[in-house]
Design a protein around this motif. Structure first.
Motif, short mmCIF file in Angstrom:
data_model
loop_
_atom_site.label_atom_id
_atom_site.label_comp_id
_atom_site.label_asym_id
_atom_site.label_seq_id
_atom_site.Cartn_x
_atom_site.Cartn_y
_atom_site.Cartn_z
N ALA A 68 0.81 -1.22 0.00
CA ALA A 68 0.00 0.00 0.00
C ALA A 68 0.84 1.27 0.00
O ALA A 68 0.31 2.36 -0.22
CB ALA A 68 -0.93 0.01 1.22
N ALA A 69 2.12 1.14 0.25
CA ALA A 69 3.05 2.28 0.25
C ALA A 69 4.43 1.73 -0.02
O ALA A 69 4.76 0.62 0.39
CB ALA A 69 3.03 3.02 1.58
N ALA A 70 5.25 2.50 -0.73
CA ALA A 70 6.57 2.00 -1.09
C ALA A 70 7.59 3.12 -1.13
O ALA A 70 7.24 4.29 -1.35
CB ALA A 70 6.53 1.28 -2.44
N ALA A 71 8.85 2.75 -0.93
CA ALA A 71 9.96 3.70 -1.04
C ALA A 71 11.21 2.94 -1.44
O ALA A 71 11.38 1.77 -1.09
CB ALA A 71 10.18 4.44 0.28
N THR A 72 12.06 3.61 -2.19
CA THR A 72 13.36 3.05 -2.55
C THR A 72 14.45 4.06 -2.18
O THR A 72 14.23 5.27 -2.25
CB THR A 72 13.45 2.71 -4.04
N VAL A 73 15.61 3.54 -1.81
CA VAL A 73 16.77 4.37 -1.48
C VAL A 73 17.96 3.85 -2.26
O VAL A 73 18.37 2.69 -2.08
CB VAL A 73 17.08 4.35 0.03
N SER A 74 18.50 4.66 -3.16
CA SER A 74 19.65 4.27 -3.98
C SER A 74 19.38 2.99 -4.77
O SER A 74 20.29 2.19 -5.01
CB SER A 74 20.91 4.09 -3.11
N GLY A 75 18.14 2.80 -5.18
CA GLY A 75 17.80 1.59 -5.92
C GLY A 75 18.03 1.74 -7.41
O GLY A 75 17.81 2.82 -7.97
N PRO A 76 18.45 0.70 -8.10
CA PRO A 76 18.68 0.80 -9.54
C PRO A 76 17.38 0.70 -10.33
O PRO A 76 16.51 -0.11 -10.02
CB PRO A 76 19.58 -0.41 -9.83
N PHE A 77 17.26 1.51 -11.35
CA PHE A 77 16.17 1.35 -12.32
C PHE A 77 16.54 0.25 -13.31
O PHE A 77 15.70 -0.55 -13.71
CB PHE A 77 15.93 2.67 -13.05
N ARG A 78 17.82 0.21 -13.67
CA ARG A 78 18.30 -0.79 -14.62
C ARG A 78 19.78 -1.03 -14.36
O ARG A 78 20.50 -0.13 -13.92
CB ARG A 78 18.09 -0.30 -16.06
N LEU A 79 20.25 -2.25 -14.63
CA LEU A 79 21.67 -2.59 -14.52
C LEU A 79 22.19 -3.05 -15.88
O LEU A 79 21.47 -3.70 -16.64
CB LEU A 79 21.90 -3.71 -13.49
#
Length: 330
Positions: free
Chosen positions: A214-225
């Protein structure tokens, strides 16, 4: 890499974990080579176990055990045959600390995951914290504390190829299945989900596929590698965690959120550091743009995991998850 350069590269990550910067300097100044990293950090962690044994109060003992868990986890960051032992000691120290400091904390394990559920049983929301490439549940104690302080329950986990499970399991691209099993085991109707570093990809993928997020967050996450551009040390870690170079190459092929981002229905906060520039890694601005309810927070001076900029993002992220899950201003 010489030990001084390696220690400098890990500086903000280590201090972001919560170890004393002066002690970090003392420990790393005595390293003759990077091979000494694991044994030295293990020794430092065991020193905190001894402090816990002789502590004058349960609170002091618990605090020493939490610090031991931090040092044991950091011991795993350099390639070493000691890494599985260090991860096991980090896991054990965290469990002992919570038994003293938070007797209501509950170990929850299932297929491909293990971790600790903390916070009130009647919490208005539950957040699952997902680690990344070589991080683990012991690395993000300050994030957990920030969420607990806002009245939420928190499940900090290790998944396949992570933390204490790294010795017996390998990465899986379909991490949403793991998250689904976690939600089943927690027995809640909906969760908040935060992923850090590669865990940001895991969290975004799960948010696109698991309707109970129901809620999300990313920190320094890759969109693509891009495997061909990734630095050799990153590829080496990936190979270790995925079960070999071929398996790692195949895993990296899946790390692309282009098709998944538009399917993330939950409010999503994407946090990046402006100084987080790793070859072969595409940061999260595009994820925030493609997600229907995405917002982007870029901290110009932040590095990877933004350990050098915590006041600039950590309260905001904790408030985002709290407000979204509870419908009230944190």
């Amino acid at each position: 890499m010489n030990p001084a350069d390696f220690a400098a590269a890990q500086w903000t990550r280590a201090t972001g974990v919560g170890v004393d910067p002066h002690e970090y300097h003392r420990v790393t100044a005595g390293l003759a080579s990077v091979a000494d990293w694991g044994p030295s950090f293990l020794s430092t962690g065991r020193g905190y176990l001894q402090r816990a044994e002789h502590a004058a109060s349960p609170v002091s003992a618990g605090e020493h055990l939490l610090m031991a868990a931090r040092w044991f986890h950091l011991a795993t960051l350099a390639p070493s045959a000691e890494s599985p032992r260090a991860a096991a000691e980090a896991d054990a120290a965290l469990g002992r600390a919570l038994a003293v400091l938070e007797p209501g904390a509950r170990r929850v394990s299932g297929e491909g995951f293990t971790g600790w559920l903390r916070g009130p049983s009647d919490a208005p929301g539950t957040v699952v914290v997902v680690p990344g490439l070589d991080s683990a549940k012991e690395e993000f104690l300050d994030l957990v504390s920030a969420l607990l302080a806002r009245g939420l329950a928190v499940f900090a986990m290790d998944g396949p190829g992570q933390g204490v499970l790294a010795a017996t399991t390998t990465f899986v691209p379909d991490y949403e299945r793991v998250v689904g099993r976690v939600v089943d085991a927690l027995g809640v109707a909906r969760i908040g989900l935060v992923g850090l570093s590669l865990g940001g990809y895991f969290a975004a993928r799960a948010a696109a596929s698991e309707p109970r997020v129901a809620a999300a967050a990313t920190v320094s996450g890759p969109f693509r590698l891009d495997w061909d551009e990734l630095p050799e040390p990153v590829r080496d870690i990936m190979a270790t965690r995925a079960g070999g170079a071929d398996a790692a190459h195949e895993f990296v092929r899946h790390v692309d959120l282009s098709a998944l981002a538009p399917r993330i229905a939950a409010p999503l906060l994407v946090v990046d550091g402006g100084r987080d520039v790793i070859p072969g890694v595409t940061n999260g601005e595009r994820l925030a743009r493609l997600a229907p309810r995405g917002t982007y927070l870029s901290v110009p001076h932040g590095d990877h995991l933004l350990g050098n900029a915590r006041p600039d993002w950590l309260p905001h992220l904790a408030d985002h998850l709290t407000h979204t899950l509870t419908g009230a201003q944190a």
